[in-house]
Design a protein around this motif. Structure first.
Motif, PDB file in Angstrom:
ATOM      1  N   GLU A  40      -3.688 -47.708  -8.687  1.00 44.86           N
ATOM      2  CA  GLU A  40      -3.925 -47.630  -7.766  1.00 44.86           C
ATOM      3  C   GLU A  40      -5.356 -48.438  -6.665  1.00 44.86           C
ATOM      4  OE1 GLU A  40      -7.747 -44.752  -9.115  1.00 44.86           O
ATOM      5  OE2 GLU A  40      -5.615 -43.526  -7.556  1.00 44.86           O
ATOM      6  N   GLU A  41      -5.518 -49.356  -7.757  1.00 43.32           N
ATOM      7  CA  GLU A  41      -6.230 -50.258  -7.291  1.00 43.32           C
ATOM      8  C   GLU A  41      -5.411 -51.804  -6.579  1.00 43.32           C
ATOM      9  OE1 GLU A  41      -9.449 -50.362  -7.130  1.00 43.32           O
ATOM     10  OE2 GLU A  41     -10.039 -48.836  -8.497  1.00 43.32           O
ATOM     11  N   ASP A  42      -4.221 -51.260  -6.298  1.00 39.22           N
ATOM     12  CA  ASP A  42      -2.745 -52.132  -5.952  1.00 39.22           C
ATOM     13  C   ASP A  42      -2.687 -51.393  -4.548  1.00 39.22           C
ATOM     14  OD1 ASP A  42      -1.423 -54.828  -5.834  1.00 39.22           O
ATOM     15  OD2 ASP A  42       0.149 -53.036  -5.918  1.00 39.22           O
ATOM     16  N   HIS A  43      -3.063 -52.245  -3.608  1.00 41.49           N
ATOM     17  CA  HIS A  43      -2.859 -51.362  -2.095  1.00 41.49           C
ATOM     18  C   HIS A  43      -0.813 -50.560  -1.964  1.00 41.49           C
ATOM     19  CE1 HIS A  43      -2.700 -50.842   2.497  1.00 41.49           C
ATOM     20  NE2 HIS A  43      -1.570 -51.134   2.228  1.00 41.49           N
ATOM     21  N   ARG A  44      -0.089 -51.759  -2.284  1.00 34.31           N
ATOM     22  CA  ARG A  44       1.181 -50.933  -2.410  1.00 34.31           C
ATOM     23  C   ARG A  44       1.289 -50.093  -3.889  1.00 34.31           C
ATOM     24  NH1 ARG A  44       5.521 -56.310  -2.517  1.00 34.31           N
ATOM     25  NH2 ARG A  44       6.489 -54.096  -2.395  1.00 34.31           N
ATOM     26  N   GLU A  45       1.433 -50.647  -4.415  1.00 32.57           N
ATOM     27  CA  GLU A  45       1.441 -48.823  -5.764  1.00 32.57           C
ATOM     28  C   GLU A  45       0.742 -48.161  -5.435  1.00 32.57           C
ATOM     29  OE1 GLU A  45       1.185 -50.112 -10.054  1.00 32.57           O
ATOM     30  OE2 GLU A  45       1.900 -52.112  -9.579  1.00 32.57           O
ATOM     31  N   GLY A  46      -1.406 -48.302  -4.752  1.00 29.05           N
ATOM     32  CA  GLY A  46      -1.365 -47.261  -4.021  1.00 29.05           C
ATOM     33  C   GLY A  46      -0.982 -45.952  -3.966  1.00 29.05           C
ATOM     34  N   HIS A  47      -0.477 -46.187  -2.753  1.00 29.16           N
ATOM     35  CA  HIS A  47       0.692 -45.669  -1.789  1.00 29.16           C
ATOM     36  C   HIS A  47       2.133 -45.195  -2.457  1.00 29.16           C
ATOM     37  CE1 HIS A  47      -1.337 -46.399   2.189  1.00 29.16           C
ATOM     38  NE2 HIS A  47      -1.316 -47.522   1.206  1.00 29.16           N
ATOM     39  N   SER A  48       2.707 -46.040  -2.972  1.00 32.41           N
ATOM     40  CA  SER A  48       3.527 -45.391  -4.474  1.00 32.41           C
ATOM     41  C   SER A  48       2.879 -44.082  -4.879  1.00 32.41           C
ATOM     42  CB  SER A  48       4.185 -46.469  -4.682  1.00 32.41           C
ATOM     43  OG  SER A  48       4.570 -47.127  -4.164  1.00 32.41           O
ATOM     44  N   LYS A  49       1.847 -44.199  -5.211  1.00 31.46           N
ATOM     45  CA  LYS A  49       1.441 -43.909  -6.202  1.00 31.46           C
ATOM     46  C   LYS A  49       1.191 -42.024  -5.677  1.00 31.46           C
ATOM     47  CE  LYS A  49      -2.661 -41.958  -9.031  1.00 31.46           C
ATOM     48  NZ  LYS A  49      -3.524 -42.440  -9.419  1.00 31.46           N
ATOM     49  N   VAL A  50       0.884 -42.149  -4.058  1.00 30.07           N
ATOM     50  CA  VAL A  50       0.333 -41.002  -3.852  1.00 30.07           C
ATOM     51  C   VAL A  50       2.226 -40.466  -2.945  1.00 30.07           C
ATOM     52  CG1 VAL A  50       0.195 -39.957  -1.077  1.00 30.07           C
ATOM     53  CG2 VAL A  50      -1.335 -41.567  -2.374  1.00 30.07           C
ATOM     54  N   ALA A  51       3.400 -41.138  -2.951  1.00 36.81           N
ATOM     55  CA  ALA A  51       4.371 -40.513  -2.648  1.00 36.81           C
ATOM     56  C   ALA A  51       5.161 -39.900  -4.430  1.00 36.81           C
ATOM     57  CB  ALA A  51       4.859 -41.621  -2.145  1.00 36.81           C
ATOM     58  N   PHE A  52       4.792 -40.873  -5.357  1.00 38.17           N
ATOM     59  CA  PHE A  52       5.496 -40.227  -7.251  1.00 38.17           C
ATOM     60  C   PHE A  52       4.941 -38.648  -6.826  1.00 38.17           C
ATOM     61  CE2 PHE A  52       4.234 -38.800 -11.013  1.00 38.17           C
ATOM     62  CZ  PHE A  52       5.667 -39.075 -11.866  1.00 38.17           C
ATOM     63  N   PHE A  53       4.246 -37.877  -6.143  1.00 33.72           N
ATOM     64  CA  PHE A  53       3.849 -36.390  -6.500  1.00 33.72           C
ATOM     65  C   PHE A  53       4.749 -36.078  -5.546  1.00 33.72           C
ATOM     66  CE2 PHE A  53      -0.590 -38.175  -7.466  1.00 33.72           C
ATOM     67  CZ  PHE A  53      -0.405 -37.561  -8.929  1.00 33.72           C
ATOM     68  N   SER A  54       5.101 -36.222  -4.192  1.00 33.47           N
ATOM     69  CA  SER A  54       6.079 -35.910  -3.583  1.00 33.47           C
ATOM     70  C   SER A  54       7.387 -35.315  -4.302  1.00 33.47           C
ATOM     71  CB  SER A  54       5.976 -36.467  -2.114  1.00 33.47           C
ATOM     72  OG  SER A  54       5.030 -36.087  -1.143  1.00 33.47           O
ATOM     73  N   TYR A  55       7.863 -36.953  -4.572  1.00 32.60           N
ATOM     74  CA  TYR A  55       9.401 -36.272  -5.084  1.00 32.60           C
ATOM     75  C   TYR A  55       9.416 -36.160  -6.972  1.00 32.60           C
ATOM     76  CZ  TYR A  55       9.903 -40.121  -2.554  1.00 32.60           C
ATOM     77  OH  TYR A  55      10.030 -41.075  -0.593  1.00 32.60           O
TER      78      TYR A  55
END
Length: 596
Positions: free
Chosen positions: A187-202
C-alpha cells in the motif's frame, strides 16, 4: 522536473530487472525483503481468490442446508434447528479470534492458514464418513418425503464433533486469508495500493461465487436427500483449495508476527493506572518514543482522545532513573505507538458493536428465509426448487452490485465531490448497508403477510402449503446481497485499514466476530420471541407450522431494531477518528474522509 523524470526512469528499470523491494516491510518465504516483481501482486492474489472460492464452496456445501439436515435427518423441529444453525455459525466466527491471535502473535498468516485448512479438510471428511455410514439410515432417507429414523448417542456426538471441527478450521482460516491476500499488495506503492482496495471487493465476490455452486448444484442434491454426495463434494473442494494454496507458497509475501498483542494491550492499561495521579502536559510532545525500531511496523502518530492512556507513555523521574541504569519496565513505561494501538482498538469497538445487529439480519438468510421458502409454492411444472437455492439471488445481487459500485457509483460520487477521493468512504458504505438491510426485512415481512394470506392453515406437513410462489422471495434476497456489498466489503476494508500493522488479522477477525455475535443474538431473539409469543397456549410467531404463526412480525421487529441501530451507528461514525500512520500512502490527505 528533469531529475524527477530520471529517477522515475531508474525506478522503472529496477522494476523491470526485478530488484526493487517492497516498501511496506514484507518479506519472502526465506525472511528476506520481498522483491516487488517476483512476489505478491495479482499472481498471488488470484491464487488466494481461487482458494477462497473453493473453500467457500466447501463450507456452504455443509452450511447452506444444515437446517434441513437437522430437521430431516436428526428430526429437530424448526425453532430448534434454526437455533442450532445460528449457534454453529456463531461458533465458526468465534474461532476467527483464535486464528487471528495465533497469526498476529506467533505463527504468521501463512502458517495459520495452512494449519486451519488441514483441520477444515479433516472435519469435512469426518462429516462425510459419519453421514454415509451412520446417519443416513435407513438407506435413501433424508429427503422431504422420506425423513430418517432415530440415531444413537455416539452417532450424533460424532456428527457434532465433525461440524465443530469444520467450524474450527474455517473460522481460524477466514480472517487470515483475507488479510494474507491484502498483504500481497504494497500500500506504500500507488498502483498496488489501489489494487489492495480492489482486492477486498473481488475477495467477497470470490466467496459468493464459491457459494453459488454449493447453493445451486450441491443444494439441489442435498434437498433431494443425496447428502453423502454433497458432503464428499465439499471435502474434495476443500482439499483442492489446500493444494492450490500450498502451490502458491514461493510467490507469497509475508509479515513477521509481532508477539502477544494482549500483553501489549495490558501493559498500556497497567502503566496508565500506575501513573494515574501524575500531572500530564497538554500536548503529546513530551511522551516516550522508542528510538530503536524493533519491527517493520509503521509508527502510529499521536492523536488526542483517551487522554488517560497517555500516562502510560509519560516519562516520570523514576523512568529517567531506570533509563540511566539501562533498565526499562514495559509495565510502567510504554512508547506512544503502543499507546496509540490501544486507542485504535478502543475507537473501533463502537463501530464494531453497531455491525452486530446487521449480522442478525444477514443470518436469517440461512435459517428463517429457508423455512419460509419451504412453506411456499416451490414447483415450476414438475421441477421442485430447493428453498436453500434461493440464496443464489443473493449471490447474483452481490456480483451485480460490486460491479455497479466499482464501475458506476464510486466514480460518479468522486466526480460529484470534485476531488481525488475514492468516492464513498468505508463508514458511509456501511451506513448504506444498514439502510438496505432495513428494506430487506420490510420486504421479507410483506412477502410473509401475503404467504399467510394464500396458505392452508390446517396441514400436517406444511412444506409448499401456500400457493404464493417462492420467487416472491427474490427481492428480500436481492436486498440482502446489495447490503452485503456496502456493509461487509466496506467492513473488511475499514477494519483492515484502521487496525495497527501488528493487528491486521485481528481487524479482519472483528468482521467475522460481528457475524458470530449476530448469530448468537439471532438465536437469543428467536428464543425470547417464542417464549413471549407462546404464552396463553398460543402457537407463537415461529411455530413448527408457520401457517399458524406470525413470522412477518419477527421480520418487522428486526427492521425496527436495525433502524435504531442505524441511528446509533451514525452517531458513532461521526465521533470516530481514523488512525494516523507515519508513511502511509495518502494517509494524511484521506484522514478527514472517515465520516458520515
Amino acid at each position: 522536473m528533469a531529475c524527477l523524470e530520471v529517477c522515475n526512469e531508474v525506478k522503472f528499470k529496477e522494476d523491470e530487472e526485478g530488484t526493487t523491494n517492497t516498501l511496506d516491510g514484507s518479506v519472502d518465504m526465506h525472511g528476506r525483503p520481498a522483491i516487488r516483481a517476483k512476489s505478491g501482486r495479482w499472481v498471488a492474489g488470484i491464487i488466494i481468490l481461487v482458494n477462497q472460492g473453493l473453500a467457500t464452496l466447501a463450507f456452504f456445501g455443509v452450511g447452506v442446508n444444515l437446517v434441513l439436515f437437522l430437521t430431516r435427518v436428526l428430526q429437530q423441529n424448526n425453532a430448534t434447528a434454526a437455533n442450532s444453525v445460528s449457534k454453529w455459525t456463531g461458533t465458526v466466527y468465534i474461532f476467527s479470534l483464535v486464528g487471528a491471535f495465533l497469526s498476529d502473535s506467533y505463527w504468521g498468516r501463512y502458517k495459520t492458514c495452512a494449519i486451519f485448512q488441514i483441520i477444515f479438510v479433516i472435519g469435512l471428511a469426518s462429516l462425510s464418513l459419519s453421514s454415509q455410514l451412520f446417519l443416513l439410515r435407513p438407506k435413501g432417507c433424508g429427503s422431504q418425503e422420506n425423513p430418517c429414523g432415530t440415531h444413537q448417542g455416539y452417532q450424533i456426538a460424532l456428527f457434532y464433533l465433525s461440524i465443530y471441527l469444520i467450524a474450527l478450521g474455517n473460522g481460524g482460516y477466514q480472517p487470515n486469508i483475507a488479510t494474507f491476500g491484502a498483504d500481497q499488495f504494497d500500500e506504500e506503492d500507488h498502483r498496488e495500493g489501489h489494487s489492495k482496495v480492489a482486492f477486498f471487493s473481488y475477495f467477497y465476490l470470490a466467496m459468493n461465487l464459491g457459494s453459488l455452486f454449493s447453493n445451486t448444484i450441491l443444494g439441489y442434491f442435498e434437498d433431494e436427500g443425496i447428502w453423502a454426495l454433497g458432503f464428499w463434494a465439499s471435502t474434495a473442494s476443500a482439499f483442492a483449495a489446500l493444494v492450490l494454496f500450498l502451490i502458491g507458497t514461493p510467490r507469497y509475501r509475508h509479515f513477521k508476527p509481532n508477539g502477544n498483542p494482549l500483553a501489549r494491550f495490558c501493559q498500556v492499561l497497567v502503566a496508565a493506572v500506575k501513573k494515574g495521579k501524575v500531572n500530564m502536559p497538554s500536548g503529546g510532545e513530551e511522551l516516550y518514543t522508542e528510538e530503536k525500531k524493533e519491527s517493520s511496523n509503521r509508527k502510529i502518530l499521536y492523536t488526542h482522545g483517551f487522554k488517560f492512556l497517555d500516562r502510560a507513555a509519560y516519562i516520570s523521574s523514576r523512568d529517567l532513573d531506570n533509563q540511566k541504569q539501562g533498565l526499562q519496565d514495559p509495565w510502567r513505561l510504554c512508547p506512544i505507538t503502543q499507546v496509540e494501538e490501544v486507542k485504535c482498538i478502543l475507537r473501533l469497538l463502537p463501530i464494531w458493536l453497531c455491525t452486530i445487529l446487521y449480522s442478525v439480519v444477514f443470518t436469517q438468510m440461512a435459517s428463517l428465509f429457508v423455512e419460509q421458502g419451504a412453506a411456499m409454492k416451490t414447483t415450476v411444472s414438475n421441477f421442485r426448487i430447493p428453498p436453500a437455492s434461493m440464496s443464489s439471488f443473493d449471490i447474483l445481487s452481490v456480483a451485480v452490485f460490486i460491479f455497479f459500485y466499482r464501475r458506476i457509483l464510486d466514480p460518479l460520487v468522486s466526480r460529484i465531490k470534485k476531488s481525488d477521493s475514492k468516492g464513498l468512504t468505508q463508514l458511509q458504505r456501511m451506513g448504506i448497508g444498514l439502510v438496505i438491510a432495513i428494506l430487506a426485512m420490510v420486504s421479507a415481512g410483506i412477502v410473509e403477510c401475503y404467504r399467510l394470506k394464500y396458505a392452508k392453515k390446517e396441514c400436517t406437513h406444511c412444506d409448499g402449503s401456500s400457493t404464493l410462489s417462492i420467487f416472491w422471495q427474490i427481492p428480500q434476497y436481492a436486498f440482502i446481497g446489495a447490503s452485503e456489498v456496502f456493509m461487509y466489503v466496506g467492513q473488511l476494508e475499514f477494519f483492515n485499514a484502521q487496525a495497527p500493522d501488528g493487528l491486521k488479522s485481528f481487524g479482519s477477525a472483528l468482521c467475522m466476530t460481528s457475524i458470530s455475535l449476530g448469530n448468537y443474538v439471532s438465536s437469543l431473539l428467536v428464543s425470547m420471541v417464542m417464549k413471549i409469543s407462546t404464552e396463553d397456549h398460543m402457537p407463537g410467531w415461529i411455530p413448527g407450522n408457520l401457517n399458524k404463526g406470525h413470522l412477518d412480525r419477527f421480520y418487522f421487529l428486526l427492521a425496527a431494531l436495525t433502524s435504531i441501530d442505524l441511528i446509533v451507528y451514525i452517531a458513532c461514525a461521526k465521533w470516530y477518528k481514523c488512525i494516523k500512520l507515519e508513511g502511509r500512502f495518502e494517509e494524511n490527505e484521506e484522514q478527514e474522509n472517515f465520516k458520515v
